[in-house]
Write an enzyme that holds these catalytic residues in place. Structure first.
Site, mmCIF file in Angstrom:
data_model
loop_
_atom_site.group_PDB
_atom_site.id
_atom_site.type_symbol
_atom_site.label_atom_id
_atom_site.label_comp_id
_atom_site.label_asym_id
_atom_site.label_seq_id
_atom_site.Cartn_x
_atom_site.Cartn_y
_atom_site.Cartn_z
ATOM 1 N N ASP A 191 58.535 -12.824 23.099
ATOM 2 C CA ASP A 191 59.147 -13.737 24.051
ATOM 3 C C ASP A 191 58.029 -14.645 24.556
ATOM 4 O O ASP A 191 56.842 -14.327 24.400
ATOM 5 C CB ASP A 191 59.763 -12.935 25.193
ATOM 6 C CG ASP A 191 60.243 -13.825 26.321
ATOM 7 O OD1 ASP A 191 60.974 -14.786 26.049
ATOM 8 O OD2 ASP A 191 59.859 -13.556 27.478
ATOM 9 N N ASP A 228 59.638 -9.218 28.494
ATOM 10 C CA ASP A 228 59.478 -8.713 29.862
ATOM 11 C C ASP A 228 60.661 -8.986 30.767
ATOM 12 O O ASP A 228 60.672 -8.545 31.904
ATOM 13 C CB ASP A 228 58.226 -9.317 30.502
ATOM 14 C CG ASP A 228 58.425 -10.783 30.896
ATOM 15 O OD1 ASP A 228 59.202 -11.485 30.203
ATOM 16 O OD2 ASP A 228 57.817 -11.211 31.886
#
Length: 759
Positions: A444, A645
């Site tokens: 990400d 996250d």
């Protein structure tokens, strides 16, 4: 997938302490007994930690589980919280009805005195081996009667544990290591007694008391050494447990009072003096210091902490006084969650262990049959009953499957322990085993490769306005805002020591920006849409704003709304983490492909990708798109680790072969992932893969030697090339060597430290 969906929903989990297991066969029998309890969905037993985990979709009576284990021939008790693994008081602390101290002493697993006594009694029995061929029976040799006196307490007192456990195995119609030792040593002892009783009064028969006594001594020694080594594999948990402070200094009614840690509640202000260990998770409300979090995050250098920063219980305060507002204590603290994760990983069973379980289920019965065939074969060959019995005893002794049962859990305990010390929390054994195969890492962007918080990257005022004025006015408008962009502006103003004027009538413009009156000006700060609604032209700055947006910057405009005049633009960027480029480069050097998946715009994604060195970039993705992209990579044959996250990363983390979450992110992401990086450092991704490879390598080495040891040792014993004493020594050595090999993992260091050490 990271966590395959079982055929039941494990709403209830029960942890049991199991006492009396000695080998892989014991593990299989306890698991079978627990799985047979109505309502149990899954049962996993770990020989190295001597624990069992039972999962059920319904509430169960723990007493029923304990009774099932006892029916199988072992002692059990429910663990409401896992004890300090490996401590001398483990069993008594965890078991309300623990076996007596005398029984623990006789078992010889947690104390060296029984081993010493067995050795002192057995050593004189070895003397006849040095007088082989001397028919005169020198005076310094023990008489046959004395040999019997020395061997009997070893056989039936110090070796009583083997009879008890073997008898329980027989009642359960199963076999284990203890049964093999009991059968083998009893045969040697019984043969010696028979020869002693049937020989003449002045005869000096060749007795085999040394075989029975020395085998028992060696097995006791091996179990004692093995227990000591196992305690070392659990050193990571003990080190974490020792970080728990017993008390905290709380400020109440203006007074600082010391209270037990259990009495601290969220919201309490805890005073942390220089050099003290921080007692709670919380947020700094006053003071500044450097905090050493090495044992929690693996960060080698102290990190600065100021008002507004989070601190973690267990860390050591530096030279400043801190006032910390408590956010979590006890079981909800970061340290407690770390300990639970490490304990869960060490108690879990790796998929490769199922092979061992299948082998061990039939191993002991097969060995008993082989021993019987050895006995019959030597009789048919005309060697006589004496030689036949001794060779059969050697087969029984050397075939004990202790090493098989310890091969996998010992390596997992050592690997997860050393990983935790360096800031890598491995939640389950399956993630540890799968990570070594990873050939593609998907990142990400925001908060994973980037710092996750924007910084003010550029100030572009219009003619007649200075950068300092533009920054001061923007900071005044945003002073009361909690928005991430406002924090970036205020931080920049503080760094440049810009005086921030007072603002009146501040108000939010939902979806557009902010407005406030500053020094008589009606200022508005916000998006291009807000400027269009107010009829404020962007002029020459429009082209520059387009270039900045194309390079991944976020643009805010500041204007004098009353005068309808533009004052300038502010450009924000989420900068890559300092270690991101190095992390990607290291992965690529290892032949691991890297991919970025992000919901941000293409310009921002491309800018970060160029900075960190990733070529495969996919932007403007919804959470479902990320999951589909991970699934597509796996369908193409890749073994994928997903690193994220945020909440929106959770589906992709679960869809990957291995999910890796940053601890700086959300709890949802960490629950979906099999591995958590405590520092939020992308460089730890390669380290997680590396420790997985090293650990799985140790598992393969241990299993190879455990299998080869038995496959080679049994034929040697069957053909009379291995006497029972040597077989006992080899059997004891095999267990200790397996655990010792696993302990070599404790020397592992992260890639960065290895590179620095080599330079």
């Amino acid at each position: 997938m990271n966590h395959p969906i079982p055929s039941f929903t494990p709403d209830q989990t029960y942890d049991l302490r199991i006492d009396g297991m000695s080998c892989a066969s014991c593990v299989g029998r306890v698991e079978k007994a627990l799985a047979a309890v109505p309502g149990v969905g899954a049962a996993s037993v770990n020989l190295a930690t001597e624990t069992a985990r039972v999962q059920s979709a319904q509430a169960l009576d723990a007493a029923v589980l304990v009774a099932a284990v006892r029916q199988a021939g072992y002692e059990a008790a429910e663990l409401h919280a896992l004890p300090d693994v490996g401590s001398a008081a483990d069993t008594s602390a965890a078991t309300p009805h623990a076996v007596s101290a005398a029984r623990a002493w006789l078992r010889g697993e947690n104390a060296g005195l029984p081993v010493v006594l067995a050795a002192l009694l057995s050593l004189p029995l070895l003397l006849p081996m040095f007088a082989m061929g001397d028919t005169s029976h020198p005076a310094w040799l023990p008489s046959p009667a004395l040999q019997w006196l020395l061997a009997t307490p070893v056989q039936f007192l110090l070796g009583a544990r083997f009879y008890r456990a073997g008898w329980k195995a027989l009642k359960a119609r199963a076999g284990n290591m203890d049964l093999l030792v009991a059968l083998g040593t009893s045969a040697a002892y019984g043969l010696s007694v028979y020869l002693l009783l049937t020989s003449g009064p002045h005869a000096t028969p060749h007795l085999y008391f040394e075989a029975s006594a020395v085998v028992i001594t060696l097995v006791l020694l091996g179990k004692w050494l093995e227990a000591r080594a196992r305690r070392q594999t659990a050193s990571a948990i003990r080190a974490l447990q020792q970080l728990r402070p017993e008390s905290a200094r709380v400020r109440r009614a203006g007074q600082d009072v010391d209270v037990p840690i259990d009495a601290v509640r969220p919201g309490d202000i805890v005073v942390v003096r220089p050099g003290e260990r921080i007692a709670v998770d919380g947020t700094v409300v006053e003071g500044a210091s450097q905090v050493d979090e090495a044992l929690i995050t693996g960060e080698s250098l102290p990190v600065p902490r100021h008002p507004g920063d989070r601190v973690t219980g267990g860390a050591i305060n530096g030279d400043g006084l801190l006032l910390v507002r408590t956010t979590a204590v006890g079981a909800e603290s970061t340290l407690a969650r770390i300990i639970r994760l490490v304990e869960d990983a060490q108690a879990a069973k790796a998929p490769v262990q199922h092979l061992v379980d299948r082998v061990s289920a039939v191993f002991v019965p097969v060995v008993v049959v082989l021993a019987a065939l050895t006995f019959g074969g030597w009789l048919l060959a005309g060697a006589g009953a004496e030689a036949a019995i001794i060779n059969a005893v050697a087969v029984l002794v050397i075939a004990c499957p202790c090493a098989l049962g310890l091969a996998t859990p010992a390596a997992i305990m050592a690997g997860t322990g050393v990983a935790a010390r360096h800031g890598i929390l491995i939640k389950d054994a399956q993630a540890l085993e799968t990570a070594h195969q990873v050939d593609t890492v998907v990142f990400d962007k925001t908060g994973t490769l980037t710092q996750g918080r924007p910084v003010l990257a550029a100030l572009v005022p219009v003619a007649g306005v200075s950068e300092a004025e533009l920054l001061a006015w923007a900071a005044a408008v945003q002073r009361g805002s909690e928005h991430a962009l406002a924090r970036a502006v205020l931080d920049a103003a503080g760094e440049r020591q810009v005086a921030i004027p007072a603002a009146q009538a501040a108000s939010a413009l939902p979806g557009r920006g902010l407005a406030a009156t500053v020094a008589g000006r009606e200022l508005v700060l916000g998006s291009s849409r807000l400027m269009g609604e107010r009829g404020i032209g962007l002029g020459d700055l429009a082209a520059q704003a387009d270039r900045l947006e194309a390079s991944g910057h976020t643009i805010s405009w500041l204007a004098d709304g009353g005068a309808g005049r533009l004052l300038g633009l502010l450009a924000f960027a989420d900068l890559p983490k300092p270690t991101a480029q190095v992390a990607v480069a290291r992965l690529q050097r290892r032949g691991i492909a890297t991919v970025m998946l992000t919901g941000d715009n293409a310009g921002s994604a491309a800018s970060v990708a160029r900075a960190v060195g990733i070529d495969d970039v996919r932007a403007q993705l919804l959470p479902a798109d990320k999951t589909a992209a991970v699934a597509a990579l796996r369908a193409g044959g890749a073994v994928v680790a997903m690193v994220g996250d945020g909440i929106n990363d959770a589906p992709a983390l679960a869809a990957a072969d291995v999910g890796v979450a940053m601890s700086t992110g959300t709890d949802v992401a960490m629950h979906a992932a099999g591995i958590t990086l405590m520092r939020g450092d992308p460089a730890l991704v390669l380290d997680a893969i590396d420790i997985s490879r090293r650990t799985f390598g140790k598992i393969r080495q241990n299993l190879f030697w455990a299998f080869v040891y038995n496959l080679a040792g049994i034929p040697l014993a069957a053909f009379g090339l291995l006497n029972p004493v040597l077989a006992g020594a080899a059997m004891a050595l095999s267990s200790v060597s397996v655990v010792g090999n696993a302990l070599l993992l404790r020397r592992w260091r992260p890639t960065k430290e290895e590179e620095e050490g080599a330079s």
